[in-house]
Structures are given as C-alpha cells and as structure tokens.
Design a protein around this motif. Structure first.
Motif, PDB file in Angstrom:
ATOM      1  N   LEU A 119       0.702  -1.272  -0.032  1.00  0.00           N
ATOM      2  CA  LEU A 119      -0.013  -0.131  -0.048  1.00  0.00           C
ATOM      3  C   LEU A 119       0.882   1.044   0.039  1.00  0.00           C
ATOM      4  CD1 LEU A 119      -2.960   1.136   0.145  1.00  0.00           C
ATOM      5  CD2 LEU A 119      -2.683   1.401   2.747  1.00  0.00           C
ATOM      6  N   VAL A 120       0.666   2.170  -1.129  1.00  0.00           N
ATOM      7  CA  VAL A 120       1.792   3.150  -1.191  1.00  0.00           C
ATOM      8  C   VAL A 120       0.927   4.373  -1.008  1.00  0.00           C
ATOM      9  CG1 VAL A 120       3.325   4.573  -2.687  1.00  0.00           C
ATOM     10  CG2 VAL A 120       2.835   2.151  -3.095  1.00  0.00           C
ATOM     11  N   VAL A 121       1.191   5.371   0.066  1.00  0.00           N
ATOM     12  CA  VAL A 121       0.753   6.447   0.547  1.00  0.00           C
ATOM     13  C   VAL A 121       1.161   7.524  -0.368  1.00  0.00           C
ATOM     14  CG1 VAL A 121      -0.057   8.101   2.352  1.00  0.00           C
ATOM     15  CG2 VAL A 121       0.167   5.524   2.530  1.00  0.00           C
ATOM     16  N   LEU A 122       0.334   8.126  -1.143  1.00  0.00           N
ATOM     17  CA  LEU A 122       1.005   9.126  -2.060  1.00  0.00           C
ATOM     18  C   LEU A 122       0.640  10.575  -1.471  1.00  0.00           C
ATOM     19  CD1 LEU A 122      -0.803   8.221  -5.480  1.00  0.00           C
ATOM     20  CD2 LEU A 122       1.513   7.780  -4.808  1.00  0.00           C
ATOM     21  N   ASP A 123       1.625  11.351  -1.872  1.00  0.00           N
ATOM     22  CA  ASP A 123       1.731  12.934  -1.140  1.00  0.00           C
ATOM     23  C   ASP A 123       0.780  13.751  -2.211  1.00  0.00           C
ATOM     24  OD1 ASP A 123       2.042  15.454  -0.385  1.00  0.00           O
ATOM     25  OD2 ASP A 123       4.351  15.180  -0.299  1.00  0.00           O
ATOM     26  N   PRO A 124      -0.205  14.089  -1.844  1.00  0.00           N
ATOM     27  CA  PRO A 124      -0.945  14.942  -2.536  1.00  0.00           C
ATOM     28  C   PRO A 124      -0.519  16.124  -2.983  1.00  0.00           C
ATOM     29  CG  PRO A 124      -1.618  15.160  -0.261  1.00  0.00           C
ATOM     30  CD  PRO A 124      -0.722  14.241  -0.512  1.00  0.00           C
ATOM     31  N   GLU A 125       0.663  16.685  -2.451  1.00  0.00           N
ATOM     32  CA  GLU A 125       1.132  18.202  -2.845  1.00  0.00           C
ATOM     33  C   GLU A 125       2.596  17.774  -3.360  1.00  0.00           C
ATOM     34  OE1 GLU A 125       0.868  20.397   0.672  1.00  0.00           O
ATOM     35  OE2 GLU A 125      -1.261  20.552   0.635  1.00  0.00           O
ATOM     36  N   GLY A 126       3.213  16.629  -3.250  1.00  0.00           N
ATOM     37  CA  GLY A 126       4.725  16.714  -3.410  1.00  0.00           C
ATOM     38  C   GLY A 126       4.840  16.504  -5.055  1.00  0.00           C
ATOM     39  N   THR A 127       5.849  16.980  -5.461  1.00  0.00           N
ATOM     40  CA  THR A 127       6.310  16.817  -6.623  1.00  0.00           C
ATOM     41  C   THR A 127       7.312  15.477  -6.827  1.00  0.00           C
ATOM     42  OG1 THR A 127       8.212  18.190  -6.436  1.00  0.00           O
ATOM     43  CG2 THR A 127       6.169  18.936  -7.339  1.00  0.00           C
ATOM     44  N   GLU A 128       7.915  15.236  -5.801  1.00  0.00           N
ATOM     45  CA  GLU A 128       8.711  14.068  -5.675  1.00  0.00           C
ATOM     46  C   GLU A 128       7.966  13.018  -4.756  1.00  0.00           C
ATOM     47  OE1 GLU A 128      13.126  12.247  -3.924  1.00  0.00           O
ATOM     48  OE2 GLU A 128      12.355  14.674  -3.414  1.00  0.00           O
ATOM     49  N   GLN A 129       7.521  12.075  -5.323  1.00  0.00           N
ATOM     50  CA  GLN A 129       6.772  10.866  -4.539  1.00  0.00           C
ATOM     51  C   GLN A 129       7.944   9.973  -4.307  1.00  0.00           C
ATOM     52  OE1 GLN A 129       3.740  10.934  -3.849  1.00  0.00           O
ATOM     53  NE2 GLN A 129       3.170  12.943  -4.988  1.00  0.00           N
ATOM     54  N   LYS A 130       8.481  10.169  -2.939  1.00  0.00           N
ATOM     55  CA  LYS A 130       9.527   9.080  -2.477  1.00  0.00           C
ATOM     56  C   LYS A 130       8.889   7.811  -2.194  1.00  0.00           C
ATOM     57  CE  LYS A 130      10.623  11.875   1.029  1.00  0.00           C
ATOM     58  NZ  LYS A 130      11.322  12.584   2.104  1.00  0.00           N
ATOM     59  N   ALA A 131       7.636   7.763  -1.574  1.00  0.00           N
ATOM     60  CA  ALA A 131       6.994   6.452  -1.416  1.00  0.00           C
ATOM     61  C   ALA A 131       6.721   5.694  -2.584  1.00  0.00           C
ATOM     62  CB  ALA A 131       5.957   6.553  -0.542  1.00  0.00           C
ATOM     63  N   LEU A 132       6.537   6.388  -3.593  1.00  0.00           N
ATOM     64  CA  LEU A 132       6.274   5.526  -4.788  1.00  0.00           C
ATOM     65  C   LEU A 132       7.472   5.093  -5.487  1.00  0.00           C
ATOM     66  CD1 LEU A 132       4.095   4.820  -7.046  1.00  0.00           C
ATOM     67  CD2 LEU A 132       4.553   6.938  -8.031  1.00  0.00           C
TER      68      LEU A 132
END
Length: 309
Positions: free
Chosen positions: A8-21
C-alpha cells in the motif's frame, strides 16, 4: 521467500517528488508484489456548503475524487510500470491515518510505504502527525521513506532489545530479525544487529564511593553481548555484524546507521497510545527524526489496530 507481496503506497497530494512511490516501485520490481496507490483527500468547505443539496455535494466530491484519479494516472506516465500490477484508490476522509489503516486492513496489505521528512521544533513532540499514528496503530509493516538510496550490497541495521524478559519482547526480536533478513535477501544486503544498553547511573558513584563503575559497565556490556550472540546464532549472523553499544537507543541506532551508511533500519514498535505516547513518543519515533535512511517498523505478533473498519 519474497520480502513483501501486497504494498500500500501512500501518495503525497502536494509533493512533486513521490519518495514512497519510487521506493515501492523498486520493491515491487524486486519482489513481484502488487501495488495499491492510495490518496486520501478532504476539503472541509465541501461539507459546509449548506446552499447545496446533499446530492449536489456528493457530485462535487465525486468530481474531485475523479480529478485526483486522473492526476495519479498522469503521474504514473513518468514511471516505468511495465509488468506491474497497480491499483489506484482515492478516498474521501478527514483523518488520513485512519484512511490508510482502513485501506491496509480491507486490502490485506502486508506493508504500508509512506514518504516522510524530519520535523523540527516542539510541534514534532506535541502534535502527532500521520507518521506517528501509523507507527503506533498500523497492523502491518510500515516503511517510512527518506532520501537514502537502496544500493545492492548495502547494509541493513536491525535494532534488538535483548533485555526484554517477557515473551512479547523475545517474539518481537525474532520478527525484527526475520524481516531484516527478508529485505536483505531482496536487496542483496548485509544484516547487522544492534543492541543499546544503559550505562551506570551517575548517582551510584556519588552515593557509594567504593562502587566500581568500570567493572559494572563491563559486566553489563558482556551480558548484552552474550544475549545478542545467542539471539543471532539461529540466524547465522556473524559476530562482526553484532554491535553492542552503551547509550540510549535514539542515540546509538542513528549513529551506527550513519557509520554503516545503512539503507534501512528495522525496529519494533509496541504501539503505545494515549496522552503520554503523544507527548513523549516511543523509540521508533525518536529514532526516525535522526535517521538519514528508511525505517521499517515491525509490530508484535497478533497486534490489533485500534482503528475500526
């Protein structure tokens, strides 16, 4: 055996760099795991629009959810997702940590992957962000991602509490080491064990002048070395990868992780709740603020999340 199967990957709604993804895709390519990309959104103003009927508010909310689905699909175009099984899930929820845990439970995910960053100041202790809620309440593994790369031939550091006398501590030590070895197998890495132990209280030397603090400290250190060696033996982890150091875990673990240039620190969290936990945090929370690498939090066997689905 794969280190993970259902991420389960939690996306950052505001981040341009998606470290988790980025990290989750790397894991999925290695392990063959399937991915669910989760975005939890909420806008209080939508709930307060009293001039609109309930159906109209629902339509506005559904429209916003669909917009975010499109945003995720556009986001994925910049990644190599070939041969990966990916599901997109956008939920409307006013408490992100509950949305994440509910999704993890209903989707039977074995790991939550979320990006994090260092928080400074008193607010990091007094106000519990989503990261801390997940460390305490998520029923599965939680991987909090920072910027450190995951190179092949890297180092994984597993933090062990050898003085725990009850079965729960011993079982948690077992689970921590097993998870560290699973990830090491996936990442072609080496596992190190660390055990931090407290030094002699300064008050003893002051109150009992004849007390030999040197012998006391060496005796304590030797007990911990023997206990860690006993724990490591069934896992065939050699003595050179066993580290027993005097000091607080939140000091010893980040310092050794930096010395080893570890890509991942694995430790257990007992899932404390209540005001004292919110104010003081636990070892995992103190440690992660000082790490420059990822942290994998492991819960005891049979842990039940207080979040109800």
């Amino acid at each position: 055996m794969s280190c993970v199967n259902n991420i389960l990957v939690v996306l950052d709604p505001e981040g341009t760099e998606q470290k988790a993804l980025n990290r989750a895709l790397q894991l999925a390519r290695i392990s063959g795991a399937k991915l669910t990309l989760l975005l939890s959104i909420y806008d209080f103003s939508y709930e307060m629009t009293t001039m609109l009927a309930a159906e109209e508010r629902d339509l506005m909310r559904d429209s916003l959810i669909e917009d975010r689905r499109v945003w995720i699909r556009d986001l994925l175009e910049d990644y190599n997702t070939r041969d990966l099984q990916i599901n997109i899930q956008v939920v409307w929820h006013n408490r992100p940590f509950e949305a994440i845990i509910e999704a993890a439970i209903t989707g039977k995910h074995d790991i939550i992957v979320k990006g994090t960053k260092q928080r400074e100041g008193l607010a990091a202790l007094l106000f519990t962000p989503t990261d801390w809620h997940l460390l305490r309440k998520a029923p599965c593994l939680v991987l909090l991602v920072k910027e450190h790369d995951w190179p092949e031939g890297g180092q994984i550091l597993a933090a062990i509490h050898t003085t725990g006398e009850n079965n729960q501590h011993q079982e948690l030590n077992q689970r921590i080491t097993e998870q560290a070895l699973r990830f090491a197998q996936c990442l072609s890495s080496t596992v190190h064990l660390v055990n931090a132990y407290p030094g002699a209280p300064l008050t003893i030397a002051a109150e009992i002048p004849e007390f030999d603090t040197g012998n006391y400290r060496e005796s304590i250190a030797e007990n911990h070395r023997q206990a860690l060696a006993e724990h490591a033996k069934p896992f065939a982890i050699p003595a050179a990868q066993q580290h027993v150091q005097e000091g607080l875990p939140e000091q010893v673990i980040p310092a050794l992780a930096k010395e080893l240039d570890a890509e991942l620190v694995v430790l257990g969290t007992m899932g404390r709740t209540g005001f004292s936990a919110a104010l003081l945090g636990n070892t995992a929370e103190h440690v992660i603020e000082q790490l420059n690498c990822d942290l994998l939090a492991v819960k005891p066997a049979g842990f039940q999340s207080p979040v109800k689905v």
